[in-house]
Design a protein around this motif. Sequence first.
Motif, short mmCIF file in Angstrom:
data_model
loop_
_atom_site.label_atom_id
_atom_site.label_comp_id
_atom_site.label_asym_id
_atom_site.label_seq_id
_atom_site.Cartn_x
_atom_site.Cartn_y
_atom_site.Cartn_z
N ASP A 1 1.40 11.45 9.61
CA ASP A 1 1.86 12.26 8.71
C ASP A 1 2.97 11.84 7.45
OD1 ASP A 1 3.90 11.79 10.66
OD2 ASP A 1 4.62 14.13 10.95
N THR A 2 3.08 10.30 8.07
CA THR A 2 4.60 9.60 6.44
C THR A 2 3.70 8.74 5.94
OG1 THR A 2 5.54 9.54 9.36
CG2 THR A 2 6.24 7.89 7.60
N THR A 3 4.24 8.69 4.45
CA THR A 3 3.75 8.40 3.53
C THR A 3 4.60 7.54 3.02
OG1 THR A 3 4.63 9.91 2.48
CG2 THR A 3 2.15 10.00 3.44
N GLY A 4 4.44 6.48 2.06
CA GLY A 4 5.31 5.07 1.71
C GLY A 4 4.53 3.88 1.93
N ALA B 1 10.94 -2.69 -2.84
CA ALA B 1 11.03 -0.87 -2.80
C ALA B 1 9.34 -0.58 -3.37
CB ALA B 1 11.04 -0.58 -4.18
N LEU B 2 8.69 0.36 -3.11
CA LEU B 2 7.49 0.92 -3.11
C LEU B 2 7.52 0.68 -4.94
CD1 LEU B 2 5.14 2.28 -2.02
CD2 LEU B 2 5.99 4.73 -2.72
N LEU C 1 0.73 -1.20 -0.03
CA LEU C 1 0.15 0.32 -0.11
C LEU C 1 1.20 1.39 -0.09
CD1 LEU C 1 -2.78 1.38 0.73
CD2 LEU C 1 -2.59 1.17 2.66
N ASN C 2 0.60 2.06 -0.44
CA ASN C 2 1.34 3.40 -0.62
C ASN C 2 0.25 4.80 0.07
OD1 ASN C 2 2.46 5.70 -1.47
ND2 ASN C 2 2.30 5.52 -3.35
N LYS C 3 0.71 4.18 1.30
CA LYS C 3 0.12 4.89 2.07
C LYS C 3 0.51 6.85 2.55
CE LYS C 3 0.44 6.15 7.04
NZ LYS C 3 -0.21 7.44 7.51
N PRO C 4 -0.93 7.20 1.67
CA PRO C 4 -0.72 8.74 2.28
C PRO C 4 -1.08 8.76 3.76
CG PRO C 4 -3.42 7.98 1.63
CD PRO C 4 -1.68 6.58 2.02
#
Length: 237
Positions: free
Chosen positions: A106-109, A211-212, A66-69
């Motif tokens: 607040d962290t993404t990725g 990797a993402l 998941l690419n967390k927003p």
Amino acid sequence: MMELERLLRSQGFGSRAECRALVCAQRVRVRGQLCDEPLAQFEPDGLTFAVDGESWTYRKFVYVALNKPAGYECSHRPQHHPSVYSLLPQALLRRGVQAVGRLDADTTGLLLMTDDGQFVHACTSPRKLVAKVYEVGTRHPVDDAQVAVLLNGVCLHDEPTAVAAAACERLDDRRLLLTVTLGKYHLVKRMLAAAGNRVESLHRLAIGGLALPPGLSPGHWMWLEADQLGLRQDFRR
């Protein structure tokens, strides 16, 4: 071989009674063919099926990237923001998919999610020293001295020994590429604070050898196979 109603249940489509009702209502197709017999037998490995027109493939375990927003909490009971689990389909939630570690709101990725408990343990065990790579935006300019401090180790008030980055590269005046191997609470933010700076943005680029995935937009997810990008080898060694 597995009965269709049991197979659907294992994939998160409800209780056996609910899955039986799905089949009897002619809402399930197997390999493109309508099947209204709940006790029909199928070899599950690699089986493709559709429920209400949505295609699925049987998976013994689920591995998801998941690419967390920003603005989402890694919790089933979020307090201030929506849950990252709201970004997943209901079938995965019924399977008990959980985040492998947590990212701050607040962290993404990159966030890995799975229902494989052994995999979660392998990823999060302190003994495994699984590398996590972050792009860090800082409030103040970063100089060579701060990079050296992060590589040599900083003292955190609740840690008995200094904590050092596994790698640290300055991308520009206010951006670092930082690798850590521990999973401590707010670790990167606390390390930067101890080095005399402050984190303004934090984006996870990789976990272990994974990797993402390129092109995976914030808020979206994709399936991962167990052997993708050395997943098993990196985390289960």
